[in-house]
Design an enzyme around this catalytic site. Sequence first.
Site, short mmCIF file in Angstrom:
data_model
loop_
_atom_site.label_atom_id
_atom_site.label_comp_id
_atom_site.label_asym_id
_atom_site.label_seq_id
_atom_site.Cartn_x
_atom_site.Cartn_y
_atom_site.Cartn_z
N ASP A 32 0.82 -1.23 0.00
CA ASP A 32 0.00 0.00 0.00
C ASP A 32 0.85 1.27 0.00
OD1 ASP A 32 -2.39 -1.63 0.34
OD2 ASP A 32 -1.76 -1.85 2.42
N GLY A 78 1.87 2.95 -2.61
CA GLY A 78 1.63 3.80 -3.78
C GLY A 78 2.38 3.34 -5.00
N LYS A 79 2.62 2.02 -5.11
CA LYS A 79 3.36 1.49 -6.26
C LYS A 79 2.65 1.77 -7.58
CE LYS A 79 3.46 -2.65 -4.47
NZ LYS A 79 2.93 -2.31 -3.14
N GLY A 80 1.30 1.70 -7.54
CA GLY A 80 0.54 1.89 -8.78
C GLY A 80 0.84 3.20 -9.45
N ASN A 136 -5.16 -10.18 -4.69
CA ASN A 136 -5.16 -9.54 -3.37
C ASN A 136 -4.43 -8.21 -3.38
OD1 ASN A 136 -2.73 -10.90 -3.85
ND2 ASN A 136 -2.38 -11.40 -1.71
N GLY A 166 -3.89 -4.35 -4.81
CA GLY A 166 -4.72 -3.27 -5.35
C GLY A 166 -3.86 -2.07 -5.64
N HIS A 167 -3.62 -1.80 -6.92
CA HIS A 167 -2.77 -0.67 -7.32
C HIS A 167 -3.66 0.44 -7.88
CE1 HIS A 167 0.94 -3.51 -7.75
NE2 HIS A 167 0.47 -3.44 -6.53
N THR A 177 -7.08 -11.61 2.64
CA THR A 177 -8.14 -10.94 1.87
C THR A 177 -9.26 -11.89 1.49
OG1 THR A 177 -7.02 -11.40 -0.22
CG2 THR A 177 -6.47 -9.32 0.89
N GLN A 202 2.26 -6.23 -3.11
CA GLN A 202 2.50 -6.21 -1.67
C GLN A 202 3.79 -5.45 -1.32
OE1 GLN A 202 1.61 -9.66 -2.98
NE2 GLN A 202 -0.48 -8.96 -2.71
N LEU A 260 3.71 12.45 0.92
CA LEU A 260 4.29 13.46 1.81
C LEU A 260 3.24 14.49 2.22
CD1 LEU A 260 7.05 14.49 3.05
CD2 LEU A 260 7.09 16.10 1.13
N ASP A 261 2.31 14.77 1.30
CA ASP A 261 1.27 15.79 1.55
C ASP A 261 0.37 15.45 2.72
OD1 ASP A 261 0.57 13.73 -0.52
OD2 ASP A 261 -1.43 14.56 -0.20
#
Length: 424
Positions: free
Chosen positions: A13, A15-17, A38, A40-41, A128, A223, A331-332
């Site tokens: 999770d 932010g690879k997508g 399992n 989700g990008h 999942t 993952q 970062l935001d």
Amino acid sequence: MAVKVIVGAQWGDEGKGKIVDLLSENVDIVARCQGGANAGHSIEIGEKFILHLIPSGILHPHTECYIGSGVVLDPFALLEEIEFLESKGIDLTNRLFISGQTHLVLPYHKLLDRAKESNSGNTKIGTTGRGIGPAYSDKVNRIGIRLGEMLDTDSFEKRLEQNIDQHNTILERIYQHPPLDKAQCIADCLRIIPKLNHRITDVSLRINKAIDDGKRILIEGAQGTLLDIDFGTYPFLTSSNSISGGACTGLGIGPTKIDSVIGILKAYTTRVGMGPFPTELANDFGEEMRRLGKEYGATTGRPRRCGWFDAVIARYAARVNGIDSFALTKLDVLDTIEEIQVCTGYEYNGDILEDFPAQSELIENMKPVYKKFKGWCKSTTNITTFNELPENAQLYIRGIEELIRTKISIVSLGPHRNQTIYLS
């Protein structure tokens, strides 16, 4: 040679997508090497796309996308994803190919996954329920069914019937669960064969030829490092190798073909499911961080556990993956926080440990040691260069860089492509 591997450096999770989508603009091929539906990008380009099996480079019309043999493929979920993308005007013609050696996730795997988890009591892993673990178990037990077997319909049907019988026995006798409807399952599987057989190929052969031809290739993992079956926080992890080495075994390329490895880190830390989490903020502030970061699983919608950035984990990820540089995402989310903390080590039995322990069960008894950073309390979402960032944001990035002993090459300040700063 230009073969890059993208890996998550925390518990997934990260932010690879978005990062894969960004880098795909300048590559010819994007290949997925492990995991299943399992993952989700999430990618936002005017509207939000959530991909579970298809590589995140698919939104660039010039890229070819491959799914390798290290993936476990839910064919029904894949077809739904294909239909969704085509409904949005994404042309997949001669662009999406799947290894015939990829093992299938079938309906009985999902039933077993859920039945096992519901009977685990206090030892739940937090899966999942997508059938990933049972599919990998069948693969290792040498009773799995591979996508290429669909090309011989008669043989495929016989193998499927045998497996359904075997798994129904487990469902009924061990878990007291109603059996799967064998006739319906076989009919459903036979129905989808014509929709997938034209995508079956030898992915290893095609990628190695592409490398020899000088093509630019991006390899996408699912993952994160701490969910790796060997190097993660066992047993609370996934069932495949989510570190960079999984790119070789999952696609059939040699390690000498890999040019660089980019790790993805959030500017803080999250985790979905059960298991140790040293910097977790199990309080109102953790809830506020979840709200600010919209931290809910892209696959299940489950709330993510939130905590401070952990430099121990990042150093560990750099080591086991051979990471050349990191992309720092979200970062935001820290823009309104007045004081930010970073874990620099763990206190254990009076000693300070700077390395992640090989025995993950020890983590429960470790106390994080923190270094404090001043927040910047200004919006960063529209900033496009490093020098434009508030001074304290720059100090935070450089401070993390020093603690993790690896350079940060990309900073993401939001979900959209243009909310990105390239440092090198």
